[in-house]
Design a protein around this motif. Structure first.
Motif, PDB file in Angstrom:
ATOM      1  N   ARG A 217     -20.902  19.695 -17.903  1.00 40.27           N
ATOM      2  CA  ARG A 217     -21.397  21.051 -17.674  1.00 40.27           C
ATOM      3  C   ARG A 217     -21.490  21.326 -16.159  1.00 40.27           C
ATOM      4  O   ARG A 217     -21.119  22.396 -15.684  1.00 40.27           O
ATOM      5  CB  ARG A 217     -22.757  21.229 -18.344  1.00 40.27           C
ATOM      6  N   LEU A 218     -21.961  20.357 -15.401  1.00 37.70           N
ATOM      7  CA  LEU A 218     -22.013  20.512 -13.948  1.00 37.70           C
ATOM      8  C   LEU A 218     -20.613  20.596 -13.350  1.00 37.70           C
ATOM      9  O   LEU A 218     -20.372  21.371 -12.413  1.00 37.70           O
ATOM     10  CB  LEU A 218     -22.769  19.340 -13.323  1.00 37.70           C
ATOM     11  N   TRP A 219     -19.712  19.806 -13.867  1.00 37.91           N
ATOM     12  CA  TRP A 219     -18.318  19.772 -13.389  1.00 37.91           C
ATOM     13  C   TRP A 219     -17.634  21.113 -13.606  1.00 37.91           C
ATOM     14  O   TRP A 219     -16.861  21.568 -12.765  1.00 37.91           O
ATOM     15  CB  TRP A 219     -17.582  18.646 -14.111  1.00 37.91           C
ATOM     16  N   SER A 220     -17.930  21.759 -14.750  1.00 33.64           N
ATOM     17  CA  SER A 220     -17.459  23.113 -15.046  1.00 33.64           C
ATOM     18  C   SER A 220     -15.947  23.250 -14.880  1.00 33.64           C
ATOM     19  O   SER A 220     -15.464  24.080 -14.104  1.00 33.64           O
ATOM     20  CB  SER A 220     -18.187  24.135 -14.146  1.00 33.64           C
ATOM     21  N   ARG A 221     -15.216  22.382 -15.594  1.00 35.95           N
ATOM     22  CA  ARG A 221     -13.740  22.387 -15.583  1.00 35.95           C
ATOM     23  C   ARG A 221     -13.181  22.212 -14.178  1.00 35.95           C
ATOM     24  O   ARG A 221     -12.114  22.734 -13.843  1.00 35.95           O
ATOM     25  CB  ARG A 221     -13.189  23.661 -16.222  1.00 35.95           C
ATOM     26  N   GLY A 222     -13.907  21.519 -13.353  1.00 40.19           N
ATOM     27  CA  GLY A 222     -13.464  21.237 -11.986  1.00 40.19           C
ATOM     28  C   GLY A 222     -14.057  22.161 -10.950  1.00 40.19           C
ATOM     29  O   GLY A 222     -14.077  21.832  -9.763  1.00 40.19           O
ATOM     30  N   GLY A 223     -14.563  23.310 -11.382  1.00 42.31           N
ATOM     31  CA  GLY A 223     -15.136  24.253 -10.429  1.00 42.31           C
ATOM     32  C   GLY A 223     -16.418  23.770  -9.797  1.00 42.31           C
ATOM     33  O   GLY A 223     -16.802  24.243  -8.717  1.00 42.31           O
ATOM     34  N   GLY A 224     -17.100  22.834 -10.440  1.00 37.16           N
ATOM     35  CA  GLY A 224     -18.343  22.296  -9.915  1.00 37.16           C
ATOM     36  C   GLY A 224     -18.206  20.894  -9.350  1.00 37.16           C
ATOM     37  O   GLY A 224     -19.195  20.157  -9.264  1.00 37.16           O
ATOM     38  N   PHE A 225     -16.982  20.518  -8.945  1.00 34.01           N
ATOM     39  CA  PHE A 225     -16.801  19.147  -8.455  1.00 34.01           C
ATOM     40  C   PHE A 225     -17.652  18.848  -7.225  1.00 34.01           C
ATOM     41  O   PHE A 225     -18.049  17.699  -7.009  1.00 34.01           O
ATOM     42  CB  PHE A 225     -15.332  18.856  -8.140  1.00 34.01           C
ATOM     43  N   SER A 226     -17.957  19.834  -6.417  1.00 28.63           N
ATOM     44  CA  SER A 226     -18.784  19.571  -5.235  1.00 28.63           C
ATOM     45  C   SER A 226     -20.142  19.007  -5.632  1.00 28.63           C
ATOM     46  O   SER A 226     -20.691  18.132  -4.943  1.00 28.63           O
ATOM     47  CB  SER A 226     -18.961  20.844  -4.403  1.00 28.63           C
ATOM     48  N   THR A 227     -20.696  19.474  -6.755  1.00 27.04           N
ATOM     49  CA  THR A 227     -21.965  18.935  -7.244  1.00 27.04           C
ATOM     50  C   THR A 227     -21.780  17.509  -7.743  1.00 27.04           C
ATOM     51  O   THR A 227     -22.592  16.620  -7.446  1.00 27.04           O
ATOM     52  CB  THR A 227     -22.516  19.819  -8.376  1.00 27.04           C
ATOM     53  N   ILE A 228     -20.721  17.270  -8.504  1.00 26.28           N
ATOM     54  CA  ILE A 228     -20.427  15.916  -8.989  1.00 26.28           C
ATOM     55  C   ILE A 228     -20.205  14.976  -7.808  1.00 26.28           C
ATOM     56  O   ILE A 228     -20.693  13.832  -7.800  1.00 26.28           O
ATOM     57  CB  ILE A 228     -19.193  15.933  -9.911  1.00 26.28           C
ATOM     58  N   ARG A 229     -19.498  15.450  -6.800  1.00 27.86           N
ATOM     59  CA  ARG A 229     -19.244  14.632  -5.609  1.00 27.86           C
ATOM     60  C   ARG A 229     -20.562  14.206  -4.960  1.00 27.86           C
ATOM     61  O   ARG A 229     -20.732  13.043  -4.573  1.00 27.86           O
ATOM     62  CB  ARG A 229     -18.383  15.419  -4.622  1.00 27.86           C
ATOM     63  N   ARG A 230     -21.486  15.156  -4.826  1.00 26.33           N
ATOM     64  CA  ARG A 230     -22.777  14.821  -4.206  1.00 26.33           C
ATOM     65  C   ARG A 230     -23.523  13.780  -5.038  1.00 26.33           C
ATOM     66  O   ARG A 230     -24.093  12.824  -4.491  1.00 26.33           O
ATOM     67  CB  ARG A 230     -23.628  16.087  -4.074  1.00 26.33           C
ATOM     68  N   LEU A 231     -23.540  13.943  -6.351  1.00 23.15           N
ATOM     69  CA  LEU A 231     -24.223  12.982  -7.217  1.00 23.15           C
ATOM     70  C   LEU A 231     -23.558  11.609  -7.142  1.00 23.15           C
ATOM     71  O   LEU A 231     -24.231  10.580  -7.132  1.00 23.15           O
ATOM     72  CB  LEU A 231     -24.227  13.490  -8.661  1.00 23.15           C
ATOM     73  N   TRP A 232     -22.225  11.615  -7.087  1.00 22.09           N
ATOM     74  CA  TRP A 232     -21.493  10.345  -6.986  1.00 22.09           C
ATOM     75  C   TRP A 232     -21.848   9.637  -5.674  1.00 22.09           C
ATOM     76  O   TRP A 232     -22.110   8.432  -5.662  1.00 22.09           O
ATOM     77  CB  TRP A 232     -19.990  10.616  -7.072  1.00 22.09           C
ATOM     78  N   LEU A 233     -21.860  10.382  -4.586  1.00 23.89           N
ATOM     79  CA  LEU A 233     -22.174   9.787  -3.283  1.00 23.89           C
ATOM     80  C   LEU A 233     -23.603   9.251  -3.228  1.00 23.89           C
ATOM     81  O   LEU A 233     -23.876   8.268  -2.523  1.00 23.89           O
ATOM     82  CB  LEU A 233     -21.947  10.809  -2.168  1.00 23.89           C
ATOM     83  N   ASP A 234     -24.524   9.870  -3.962  1.00 25.95           N
ATOM     84  CA  ASP A 234     -25.908   9.388  -3.999  1.00 25.95           C
ATOM     85  C   ASP A 234     -25.989   7.944  -4.469  1.00 25.95           C
ATOM     86  O   ASP A 234     -26.894   7.202  -4.076  1.00 25.95           O
ATOM     87  CB  ASP A 234     -26.763  10.264  -4.927  1.00 25.95           C
ATOM     88  N   ASP A 235     -25.064   7.535  -5.335  1.00 30.37           N
ATOM     89  CA  ASP A 235     -25.090   6.184  -5.897  1.00 30.37           C
ATOM     90  C   ASP A 235     -23.881   5.354  -5.483  1.00 30.37           C
ATOM     91  O   ASP A 235     -23.576   4.338  -6.119  1.00 30.37           O
ATOM     92  CB  ASP A 235     -25.162   6.257  -7.428  1.00 30.37           C
ATOM     93  N   ALA A 236     -23.196   5.762  -4.427  1.00 31.97           N
ATOM     94  CA  ALA A 236     -21.982   5.061  -4.010  1.00 31.97           C
ATOM     95  C   ALA A 236     -22.297   3.741  -3.320  1.00 31.97           C
ATOM     96  O   ALA A 236     -23.268   3.622  -2.563  1.00 31.97           O
ATOM     97  CB  ALA A 236     -21.166   5.950  -3.079  1.00 31.97           C
ATOM     98  N   ALA A 237     -21.458   2.762  -3.565  1.00 31.22           N
ATOM     99  CA  ALA A 237     -21.545   1.470  -2.873  1.00 31.22           C
ATOM    100  C   ALA A 237     -20.751   1.533  -1.578  1.00 31.22           C
ATOM    101  O   ALA A 237     -19.647   2.083  -1.541  1.00 31.22           O
ATOM    102  CB  ALA A 237     -20.992   0.361  -3.761  1.00 31.22           C
ATOM    103  N   GLY A 238     -21.316   0.979  -0.508  1.00 31.78           N
ATOM    104  CA  GLY A 238     -20.554   0.756   0.710  1.00 31.78           C
ATOM    105  C   GLY A 238     -20.444   1.898   1.684  1.00 31.78           C
ATOM    106  O   GLY A 238     -19.685   1.799   2.665  1.00 31.78           O
TER     107      GLY A 238
END
Length: 306
Positions: free
Chosen positions: A232-253
């Motif tokens: 739902r956040l991703w919104s068919r790719g239109g919300g990737f900036s939100t997904i990117r931020r969440l991914w970076l919050d838990d990124a290794a390295g």
């Protein structure tokens, strides 16, 4: 036949579930169903997987008690450029599910609990996955994982989950265009819940070996809900900036040395971020930046030996 079930949010969203005693590959089975006309969203779970695949043609060993599942997702209405970002959606959802799973009071009696921050429980609707439990709060304020500490789980670009530097889970995204132009994606999840393979060329661990006792069935229950929220956040790719931020919050390295083997070339530098296309951004000693679309990644001290 098994204790696997969809979470309430997944059921409410119309997702379905097929559970098999044994399959060669859940990804292969899901894509074959897509070729036959199945549109999804449909989960395919195997208690035993005989021919699991990993990224770049590697094999994935599935041991008893581990989670092996694939999600068939329709992408005909998604810009093809955005389809690869589903892998980051899957990573964010899996991390959220892991954080919720390790807070279970007893492996035989899962509660529908929301995101936690250092032991604090959010008040939430039981159908609402943990992403939405925080409302406008940042992901840093959601799902701290361990009571009294930060989450132990980290996302390794592009498709792994680590615990203390050891591989806990792998993701595999595949996409295909069918007759008539209909397009499907399959997201494969392999999580070491009860045990991890031995004699691998990299460190591996399981939830059990990391002192987190749970069941693959419980993890799947939460994962099926969290993928609904993440999509739902991703919104068919239109919300990737939100997904990117969440991914970076838990990124290794992040901010540490990284080495990427791309064919016969090795790119070395500092892991700076991922860009809006999901590419790894590596900063060299002279300050120049290079974006990497695919490659074999080594983090931290291992980077100098790659």
């Amino acid at each position: 036949m098994s204790g696997y079930r969809l979470g309430p949010a997944a059921k409410a969203a119309g997702h379905r579930l097929h559970v098999h005693e044994s399959l060669g590959s859940t990804n292969t089975q899901a894509m074959e169903l897509a070729r036959q006309g199945e549109r999804g969203p449909l989960w395919v779970v195997a208690l035993r997987q005989e021919a699991g695949r990993g990224r770049r043609g590697s094999t994935w060993a599935s041991l008893p008690g581990n989670l092996t599942a694939s999600l068939l997702w329709p992408v005909s209405d998604v810009d093809p450029v955005q389809v690869p970002s589903l892998g980051f959606v899957a990573g964010v959802a899996l991390i959220a599910a892991l954080k919720r799973t390790i807070t279970l009071p007893h492996p035989e009696a899962p509660e529908r609990r929301g995101g936690l921050e250092r032991g604090r429980q959010f008040s939430r609707d039981p159908l609402e996955p943990s992403f939405e439990a925080a409302g406008a709060a940042s992901q840093d304020e959601v799902g701290g994982g361990e009571v009294g500490g930060a989450s132990p789980f980290r996302l390794k670009w592009p498709n792994d989950v680590l615990v203390s530097g050891a591989k806990l889970a792998g993701l595999l995204l595949e996409a295909e265009t069918h007759a008539g132009g209909r397009r499907s994606a399959v997201i494969g999840f392999g999580v070491n819940v009860a045990a991890s393979p031995q004699d691998l060329p990299y460190p591996a661990t399981s939830l059990s070996q990391s002192s987190y006792e749970t069941r693959a069935e419980d993890l799947f229950d939460y994962l099926s809900d969290e993928i609904v929220a993440a999509a739902r956040l991703w919104s068919r790719g239109g919300g990737f900036s939100t997904i990117r931020r969440l991914w970076l919050d838990d990124a290794a390295g992040i901010g540490a040395p990284v080495s990427v083997r791309i064919g016969g070339e090795i790119v070395q530098g500092i892991f700076e971020t991922i860009d809006e296309a999901g590419r790894l951004v590596v900063r060299s000693d002279d300050g120049t930046r290079r974006t990497v679309t695919a490659g074999e990644v080594h983090l931290g001290s291992a980077a100098t030996a790659a």
